[in-house]
Design an enzyme around this catalytic site. Structure first.
Site, PDB file in Angstrom:
ATOM      1  CD  GLU A  52      68.211  23.341 -20.009  1.00 58.29           C
ATOM      2  OE1 GLU A  52      68.539  22.728 -18.975  1.00 58.29           O
ATOM      3  OE2 GLU A  52      67.184  24.014 -20.075  1.00 58.29           O
ATOM      4  NE  ARG A  87      64.387  29.609 -21.077  1.00 62.13           N
ATOM      5  CZ  ARG A  87      64.676  29.620 -19.796  1.00 62.13           C
ATOM      6  NH1 ARG A  87      64.869  30.774 -19.178  1.00 62.13           N
ATOM      7  NH2 ARG A  87      64.760  28.506 -19.123  1.00 62.13           N
ATOM      8  CE  LYS A 143      64.191  22.590 -15.890  1.00 60.72           C
ATOM      9  NZ  LYS A 143      64.700  23.402 -16.994  1.00 60.72           N
TER      10      LYS A 143
HETATM   11  C1  3PG Z   1      65.311  28.739 -15.996  1.00 64.29           C
HETATM   12  O1  3PG Z   1      64.324  28.266 -16.515  1.00 64.29           O
HETATM   13  O2  3PG Z   1      65.633  29.935 -16.138  1.00 64.29           O
HETATM   14  C2  3PG Z   1      66.183  27.799 -15.311  1.00 64.29           C
HETATM   15  O3  3PG Z   1      65.472  26.824 -14.707  1.00 64.29           O
HETATM   16  C3  3PG Z   1      67.188  28.400 -14.436  1.00 64.29           C
HETATM   17  O4  3PG Z   1      66.664  28.875 -13.273  1.00 64.29           O
HETATM   18  P1  3PG Z   1      67.591  29.814 -12.424  1.00 64.29           P
HETATM   19  O5  3PG Z   1      67.867  31.028 -13.278  1.00 64.29           O
HETATM   20  O6  3PG Z   1      66.797  30.119 -11.179  1.00 64.29           O
HETATM   21  O7  3PG Z   1      68.849  29.057 -12.136  1.00 64.29           O
END
Ligand code: 3PG
Length: 211
Positions: free
Chosen positions: A40, A44, A128
Site C-alpha cells: 500500500e 500522504r 481495515k
Molecule cells: C499508518 O497509518 O501509519 C499505518 O497504519 C501503520 O501503522 P504503524 O506504523 O503503527 O504500523
C-alpha cells in the site's frame, strides 16, 4: 477482479510512505524478495501517484495499491496510476461506493459497529481495523465479531513482529498491516536489505501459524 483475500494472501500488507518516486521500485523489489507481494503506497506524500505508476509498470509481480485514500479524486488518481486496491484510514461512503463501482478491492478503516454497518450496507466484507492497538486490538476484534460474524479484519496501527502472531492465530484476521518492515527511515537510508529481512521474518511468521 481481485478479492481482498487475494491481495492480502501473504499475511502482511505494508504501509509504505515514499518521499520520492525514485524509492518506489527498489522498495517494491525489497518487499518482494521478503515474500510480500502486495504493498500500500500512501497518499500522504506528493510522490504517491508517481510511485504507484512506477511499481505498476516496472514490478508486475507486486500488487500495488493506494493507501490513505480519503476522497473520490484520490480513488481516480490511484486507479489512473495503476493501483489494484484501495485502502482508507476511515469509512467514507463515497470512496467505498466508487471503488465498488469500479470493481476495485477496497479496505475501509473501522473501529466502531456503526462504521461496520455502513460498510456492510455497501458490500464490504473485509475491513481495515485502524488504529488497531489504540482501539483495543484483538480484544476489540473479538467483541466486534459477535454481532458481525460475517466479516474479517486487517488490523493495522501498532502491529509489529512482536505482536503479529496473536493476530495471525485468530481466524477473523485476514492479514495485518503495518510499517515496521518498511519504515520511512529504512527507505530514506536505502536499507533495502533490512526491508527484505524484516519482510521475510513477517511472512515466515504468518506461514508458520497459518500453514
Ligand atoms: C499508518 O497509518 O501509519 C499505518 O497504519 C501503520 O501503522 P504503524 O506504523 O503503527 O504500523
Amino acid at each position: 477482479m481481485l478479492t481482498v483475500e487475494q491481495v492480502a494472501a501473504c499475511g502482511v500488507v505494508p504501509v509504505v510512505v515514499l518521499d520520492s518516486e525514485e524509492q518506489a521500485v527498489p522498495t517494491a523489489r525489497a518487499l518482494l524478495a521478503g515474500g510480500i507481494n502486495a504493498m500500500e503506497i500512501t497518499f500522504r506524500t506528493s510522490a504517491a501517484k508517481g510511485s504507484i505508476a512506477r511499481v505498476a509498470a516496472e514490478v508486475p509481480e507486486m500488487i500495488v495499491g493506494a493507501g490513505t485514500v480519503v476522497n473520490v479524486d484520490q480513488v481516480h488518481d490511484a486507479l489512473e496510476a495503476g493501483a489494484k486496491f484501495i485502502v482508507s484510514p476511515g469509512s467514507d461512503a463515497e470512496v467505498i461506493a466508487e471503488a465498488m463501482k469500479l470493481n476495485v478491492p477496497v479496505m475501509p478503516g473501522v473501529v466502531t459497529p456503526s462504521e461496520i454497518m455502513m460498510g456492510l450496507k455497501l458490500g464490504v466484507k473485509v475491513f481495515k481495523f485502524f488504529p488497531a492497538e489504540t482501539f483495543g486490538g484483538l480484544k476489540a476484534i473479538k467483541a466486534l465479531s459477535g454481532p458481525f460474524p460475517q466479516i474479517r479484519f486487517i488490523p493495522t496501527g501498532g502491529v509489529n513482529q512482536n505482536n503479529a502472531a496473536e493476530y495471525f492465530k485468530n481466524p477473523k484476521i485476514v492479514a495485518v498491516g503495518g510499517s515496521w518492515m518498511v519504515t520511512k527511515d529504512m527507505v530514506a537510508a536505502g536499507d533495502f536489505a533490512g526491508i527484505t529481512e524484516k519482510s521475510a521474518a513477517a511472512t515466515a511468521l504468518f506461514r508458520e501459524i497459518r500453514g
